[in-house]
Design a protein around this motif. Structure first.
Motif, mmCIF file in Angstrom:
data_model
loop_
_atom_site.group_PDB
_atom_site.id
_atom_site.type_symbol
_atom_site.label_atom_id
_atom_site.label_comp_id
_atom_site.label_asym_id
_atom_site.label_seq_id
_atom_site.Cartn_x
_atom_site.Cartn_y
_atom_site.Cartn_z
ATOM 1 N N VAL A 1 0.829 -1.214 0.000
ATOM 2 C CA VAL A 1 0.000 0.000 0.000
ATOM 3 C C VAL A 1 0.861 1.260 0.000
ATOM 4 C CG1 VAL A 1 -2.049 -1.055 1.017
ATOM 5 C CG2 VAL A 1 -0.251 -0.179 2.518
ATOM 6 N N GLN A 2 2.083 1.157 -0.466
ATOM 7 C CA GLN A 2 2.961 2.325 -0.523
ATOM 8 C C GLN A 2 2.691 3.160 -1.763
ATOM 9 O OE1 GLN A 2 7.038 1.023 -0.242
ATOM 10 N NE2 GLN A 2 6.894 0.529 1.932
ATOM 11 N N ALA A 3 2.706 4.471 -1.597
ATOM 12 C CA ALA A 3 2.699 5.386 -2.735
ATOM 13 C C ALA A 3 4.079 5.351 -3.377
ATOM 14 C CB ALA A 3 2.359 6.795 -2.268
ATOM 15 N N ALA A 4 4.165 5.728 -4.656
ATOM 16 C CA ALA A 4 5.438 5.642 -5.369
ATOM 17 C C ALA A 4 6.530 6.474 -4.702
ATOM 18 C CB ALA A 4 5.247 6.083 -6.819
ATOM 19 N N SER A 5 6.199 7.675 -4.241
ATOM 20 C CA SER A 5 7.201 8.538 -3.611
ATOM 21 C C SER A 5 7.710 7.924 -2.308
ATOM 22 C CB SER A 5 6.606 9.924 -3.346
ATOM 23 O OG SER A 5 5.449 9.836 -2.512
ATOM 24 N N TYR A 6 6.801 7.340 -1.536
ATOM 25 C CA TYR A 6 7.181 6.684 -0.276
ATOM 26 C C TYR A 6 8.020 5.443 -0.583
ATOM 27 C CZ TYR A 6 6.614 4.818 4.496
ATOM 28 O OH TYR A 6 6.829 4.336 5.770
ATOM 29 N N ALA A 7 7.628 4.685 -1.605
ATOM 30 C CA ALA A 7 8.351 3.471 -1.966
ATOM 31 C C ALA A 7 9.794 3.787 -2.340
ATOM 32 C CB ALA A 7 7.649 2.769 -3.134
ATOM 33 N N GLN A 8 10.000 4.869 -3.079
ATOM 34 C CA GLN A 8 11.361 5.236 -3.461
ATOM 35 C C GLN A 8 12.179 5.639 -2.241
ATOM 36 O OE1 GLN A 8 12.247 8.897 -5.829
ATOM 37 N NE2 GLN A 8 13.146 7.449 -7.267
ATOM 38 N N ALA A 9 11.570 6.418 -1.347
ATOM 39 C CA ALA A 9 12.276 6.829 -0.134
ATOM 40 C C ALA A 9 12.591 5.624 0.745
ATOM 41 C CB ALA A 9 11.427 7.845 0.643
ATOM 42 N N ALA A 10 11.663 4.663 0.813
ATOM 43 C CA ALA A 10 11.888 3.466 1.620
ATOM 44 C C ALA A 10 12.985 2.603 1.011
ATOM 45 C CB ALA A 10 10.589 2.667 1.739
ATOM 46 N N THR A 11 13.062 2.564 -0.312
ATOM 47 C CA THR A 11 14.089 1.780 -0.985
ATOM 48 C C THR A 11 15.478 2.284 -0.606
ATOM 49 O OG1 THR A 11 12.631 1.308 -2.858
ATOM 50 C CG2 THR A 11 14.980 1.044 -3.232
ATOM 51 N N VAL A 12 15.633 3.594 -0.491
ATOM 52 C CA VAL A 12 16.920 4.172 -0.095
ATOM 53 C C VAL A 12 17.347 3.643 1.268
ATOM 54 C CG1 VAL A 12 18.130 6.294 0.490
ATOM 55 C CG2 VAL A 12 16.554 6.261 -1.446
ATOM 56 N N ARG A 13 16.381 3.492 2.172
ATOM 57 C CA ARG A 13 16.687 3.022 3.519
ATOM 58 C C ARG A 13 16.979 1.524 3.561
ATOM 59 N NH1 ARG A 13 16.366 7.788 3.620
ATOM 60 N NH2 ARG A 13 15.582 9.152 5.281
ATOM 61 N N CYS A 14 16.453 0.783 2.585
ATOM 62 C CA CYS A 14 16.570 -0.676 2.611
ATOM 63 C C CYS A 14 17.884 -1.191 2.048
ATOM 64 C CB CYS A 14 15.409 -1.310 1.844
ATOM 65 S SG CYS A 14 13.811 -1.149 2.641
ATOM 66 N N ILE A 15 18.418 -0.521 1.043
ATOM 67 C CA ILE A 15 19.602 -1.044 0.375
ATOM 68 C C ILE A 15 20.858 -0.674 1.151
ATOM 69 C CG2 ILE A 15 18.537 -1.045 -1.897
ATOM 70 C CD1 ILE A 15 19.842 1.578 -2.499
ATOM 71 N N GLN B 1 1.491 9.727 0.807
ATOM 72 C CA GLN B 1 1.311 8.358 1.284
ATOM 73 C C GLN B 1 0.005 8.181 2.060
ATOM 74 O OE1 GLN B 1 3.119 5.171 1.019
ATOM 75 N NE2 GLN B 1 0.993 4.881 1.657
ATOM 76 N N LEU B 2 -0.287 9.104 2.955
ATOM 77 C CA LEU B 2 -1.505 8.974 3.743
ATOM 78 C C LEU B 2 -2.748 9.146 2.881
ATOM 79 C CD1 LEU B 2 -0.496 10.746 7.069
ATOM 80 C CD2 LEU B 2 -0.267 8.362 6.401
ATOM 81 N N THR B 3 -2.656 9.980 1.865
ATOM 82 C CA THR B 3 -3.761 10.114 0.911
ATOM 83 C C THR B 3 -3.961 8.812 0.151
ATOM 84 O OG1 THR B 3 -3.309 12.474 0.642
ATOM 85 C CG2 THR B 3 -4.636 11.408 -1.065
ATOM 86 N N CYS B 4 -2.859 8.162 -0.182
ATOM 87 C CA CYS B 4 -2.915 6.869 -0.857
ATOM 88 C C CYS B 4 -3.593 5.831 0.032
ATOM 89 C CB CYS B 4 -1.501 6.420 -1.223
ATOM 90 S SG CYS B 4 -1.408 4.814 -2.042
ATOM 91 N N LEU B 5 -3.273 5.815 1.324
ATOM 92 C CA LEU B 5 -3.910 4.883 2.259
ATOM 93 C C LEU B 5 -5.420 5.106 2.317
ATOM 94 C CD1 LEU B 5 -1.551 4.726 5.395
ATOM 95 C CD2 LEU B 5 -1.784 3.063 3.538
ATOM 96 N N LEU B 6 -5.828 6.358 2.344
ATOM 97 C CA LEU B 6 -7.255 6.671 2.395
ATOM 98 C C LEU B 6 -7.973 6.159 1.147
ATOM 99 C CD1 LEU B 6 -7.041 10.315 3.788
ATOM 100 C CD2 LEU B 6 -7.788 8.274 5.030
ATOM 101 N N THR B 7 -7.333 6.319 -0.003
ATOM 102 C CA THR B 7 -7.932 5.858 -1.256
ATOM 103 C C THR B 7 -8.034 4.337 -1.298
ATOM 104 O OG1 THR B 7 -7.070 7.781 -2.444
ATOM 105 C CG2 THR B 7 -7.712 5.874 -3.769
ATOM 106 N N LEU B 8 -6.953 3.674 -0.912
ATOM 107 C CA LEU B 8 -6.931 2.214 -0.959
ATOM 108 C C LEU B 8 -7.898 1.597 0.044
ATOM 109 C CD1 LEU B 8 -3.095 1.561 -1.331
ATOM 110 C CD2 LEU B 8 -4.861 1.191 -3.066
#
Length: 293
Positions: A124-138, A192-199
């Motif tokens: 349920v991640q928005a694209a912008s959040y997913a990219q930021a999270a990817t930076v933290r994961c690698i 991201q929070l707007t994305c959660l509301l939509t989903l």
């Protein structure tokens, strides 16, 4: 279910369990089997746990040793051919093997239950959040190519939520309020929070927040996913409910009845302390406004 959806994950696990059951039914030990077939113990272990594809010839050799009849042998050889199928994620060469296994199981699930304490779940991640999270994961230098691939994988995973065939899984999420507060930039978090509301308005998606005011609960050990599966065919039977717990260097896959029962109790406890869906929706709205201040 198409091979592109599940890859070889589920067929490998199903075939491995059937072969292990046949071995145990024949009262043969691992040592006896590897001696008779002139294999190594790791090879047999990888087959029985669904870690690798199995050639039909190897299935035939095992079935002959275990005394399986011709009909069952042919059925298992057919299943073995499915273990070489590739899912969409095989196009991404840098995905760890242990996570590839999860992607196949996630794609095959009919119901996904997930608890997250610190971050927004990938599905349920928005694209912008997913990219930021990817930076933290690698762990290596986040080049543009690595970031693009990491974000693309997260986005492609989400396609299971809107697919028509097979039927999209039911996704149920318990999300700690901390994940709504611990974010990146205000712009990313509002998105991201707007994305959660939509989903959360989709009929197959439930997002409930565990408020910080709820106090201690049984999920203090950390995040986890519970995967339930449909019965694909009468011959093969259903994949057992599996609990997935991820760590920085690998993951645990738990499917023993006692293990699943323990996590079912934890899930029920989360349900007793989480806000219901309408109040969760209101809290997410409130947090989105606070990020905009």
């Amino acid at each position: 279910m198409t091979n592109e959806h599940i890859g070889s994950t589920v067929p490998r696990r199903q075939l491995g369990r059937r072969l292990r059951d046949l071995r145990e039914g024949a009262r043969l030990t691992v040592t006896q089997v590897v001696t008779a077939l002139e294999w190594s113990k790791p090879r047999l272990w990888r087959y029985e746990t669904g870690q690798v594809p199995i050639h039909p010839n190897d299935v035939e050799a095992m079935c002959r040793l275990y005394g399986a009849d011709t009909e069952l042998t042919n059925a298992l050889k057919t299943l073995a051919r499915e273990t070489k199928s590739k899912g969409w994620w095989h196009a991404y060469s840098d995905i760890p093997e242990w996570f590839e296994l999860f992607l196949g199981m996630e794609a095959a699930a009919s119901r996904i239950r997930q608890y997250e304490a610190e971050v927004i779940p990938g599905l349920v991640q928005a694209a912008s959040y997913a990219q930021a999270a990817t930076v933290r994961c690698i762990t290596r230098e986040p080049t543009p190519e690595i970031l693009e691939r990491g974000t693309a994988v997260r986005m492609q995973r989400q396609q299971i939520l809107t697919r028509r065939a097979p039927t999209a899984p039911d996704l149920e999420i318990f999300l700690s309020e901390a994940a709504l507060l611990r974010g990146f930039t205000a712009e990313i978090m509002i998105d991201q929070l707007t994305c959660l509301l939509t989903l959360s308005e989709r009929p197959n998606i439930s997002i409930r927040v565990v408020p910080l005011a709820a106090g201690p609960h049984r999920a203090f050990h950390g995040s986890f996913v519970i995967l339930d599966f449909p019965e694909e065919t009468p011959v093969r039977g259903p994949e057992p409910t599996t609990v997935y717990s991820e760590h920085p260097t690998g993951a645990l896959y738990l499917d023993k009845p006692s293990e699943v029962k323990t996590y079912a109790r934890i899930w029920a406890d989360l349900g007793s302390v989480a806000l219901d869906q309408p109040r969760s929706y209101q809290l997410i709205q409130q947090k989105a406004k606070e990020w905009s201040w």
